[in-house]
Design a protein around this motif. Structure first.
Motif, mmCIF file in Angstrom:
data_model
loop_
_atom_site.group_PDB
_atom_site.id
_atom_site.type_symbol
_atom_site.label_atom_id
_atom_site.label_comp_id
_atom_site.label_asym_id
_atom_site.label_seq_id
_atom_site.Cartn_x
_atom_site.Cartn_y
_atom_site.Cartn_z
ATOM 1 N N ASP A 283 0.833 -1.211 0.000
ATOM 2 C CA ASP A 283 0.000 0.000 0.000
ATOM 3 C C ASP A 283 0.865 1.256 0.000
ATOM 4 O O ASP A 283 0.594 2.218 -0.725
ATOM 5 N N GLY A 284 1.899 1.236 0.834
ATOM 6 C CA GLY A 284 2.792 2.387 0.905
ATOM 7 C C GLY A 284 3.502 2.629 -0.418
ATOM 8 O O GLY A 284 3.662 3.773 -0.848
ATOM 9 N N TYR A 285 3.908 1.556 -1.063
ATOM 10 C CA TYR A 285 4.575 1.675 -2.371
ATOM 11 C C TYR A 285 3.642 2.308 -3.393
ATOM 12 O O TYR A 285 4.040 3.220 -4.131
ATOM 13 N N SER A 286 2.409 1.832 -3.432
ATOM 14 C CA SER A 286 1.433 2.378 -4.380
ATOM 15 C C SER A 286 1.230 3.875 -4.160
ATOM 16 O O SER A 286 1.130 4.651 -5.117
ATOM 17 N N GLN A 287 1.196 4.278 -2.890
ATOM 18 C CA GLN A 287 0.970 5.689 -2.566
ATOM 19 C C GLN A 287 2.134 6.576 -3.015
ATOM 20 O O GLN A 287 1.927 7.625 -3.624
ATOM 21 N N VAL A 288 3.371 6.133 -2.736
ATOM 22 C CA VAL A 288 4.507 6.988 -3.092
ATOM 23 C C VAL A 288 4.732 7.015 -4.605
ATOM 24 O O VAL A 288 5.157 8.043 -5.156
ATOM 25 N N ILE A 289 4.426 5.910 -5.291
ATOM 26 C CA ILE A 289 4.582 5.887 -6.751
ATOM 27 C C ILE A 289 3.539 6.799 -7.401
ATOM 28 O O ILE A 289 3.818 7.480 -8.400
ATOM 29 N N GLU A 290 2.362 6.828 -6.820
ATOM 30 C CA GLU A 290 1.328 7.736 -7.334
ATOM 31 C C GLU A 290 1.769 9.192 -7.146
ATOM 32 O O GLU A 290 1.568 10.031 -8.036
#
Length: 204
Positions: A55-62
């Motif tokens: 989830d954290g990865y998805s947020q920072v990539i966005e």
């Protein structure tokens, strides 16, 4: 022949055995149950950690996609908090891409070198190495770039590595070596469609 003469002897024998071994049996049961529940708790914790990292990865990539290098500090914080996971490595690769787009080549190089050193995925190492070589070539560090490419021995990258070598050798002014590199690239399974154009240009 029966081992015990009477039911009373059997009861007494059981009591004696329990008195001698009961604590060990109880302790073994507690340890066994504790281990079972501990293992399940560990598995649940691992799953939760992976989900949180995902989830954290998805947020920072966005954020990288919408804000570019302005989101660098947030991505770096994610990487620091998730060291030891491939999500941190993937985030470093994505951050490096944004930094290259913004012209921050030294920063991108640092991210790629970190990703290369910390990945456990055999597919990611060559990606990081290839991108490192491209940045080195862009910085006119031609010998360093060629050295990086020479260390990249993945067969899946043969064509791309040989083509980049040709580009670098051409920039160094060594047309014969560049032509040889392009020829090698053309024969590889991952040859690009541009190779023939490059060979034709050198043949003129």
């Amino acid at each position: 022949m029966e081992l015990y003469d009477s039911e009373e002897d059997q009861v007494l024998a059981i009591k004696d055995w329990w008195r001698e071994n009961g604590k060990a049996v109880i302790l073994g049961g507690v340890i066994g149950l504790g281990g079972l529940f501990g293992w399940r708790f560990y598995q649940d914790s691992v799953i939760e950690a992976k989900e949180a990292a995902s989830d954290g990865y998805s947020q920072v990539i966005e954020k990288l996609a919408t804000q570019g290098v302005a989101a660098s500090s947030q991505v770096e914080s994610f990487i620091e908090s998730n060291k030891g996971t491939e999500y941190s490595v993937l985030a470093a690769l994505q951050l490096a891409k944004s930094q290259v787009d913004a012209g921050e080549l030294d920063e991108a190089l640092a991210q790629l070198e970190w990703a290369k050193a910390n990945t456990q995925d055999t597919a990611i190492g060559p990606i990081a190495s290839f991108r490192i070589a491209r940045i080195q070539a862009q910085n006119e560090q031609f010998d360093e770039a060629l050295s990086t490419l020479n260390a990249l021995d993945s067969k899946a990258w043969t064509g791309r590595v040989a083509e980049l070598k040709g580009d670098i050798l051409l920039r160094k002014g060594d047309k014969d070596a560049a032509y040889s590199a392009y020829t090698e690239a053309q024969q590889a399974d991952d040859a690009s469609q541009d190779i023939q154009f490059k060979l034709d240009d050198l043949a003129k």
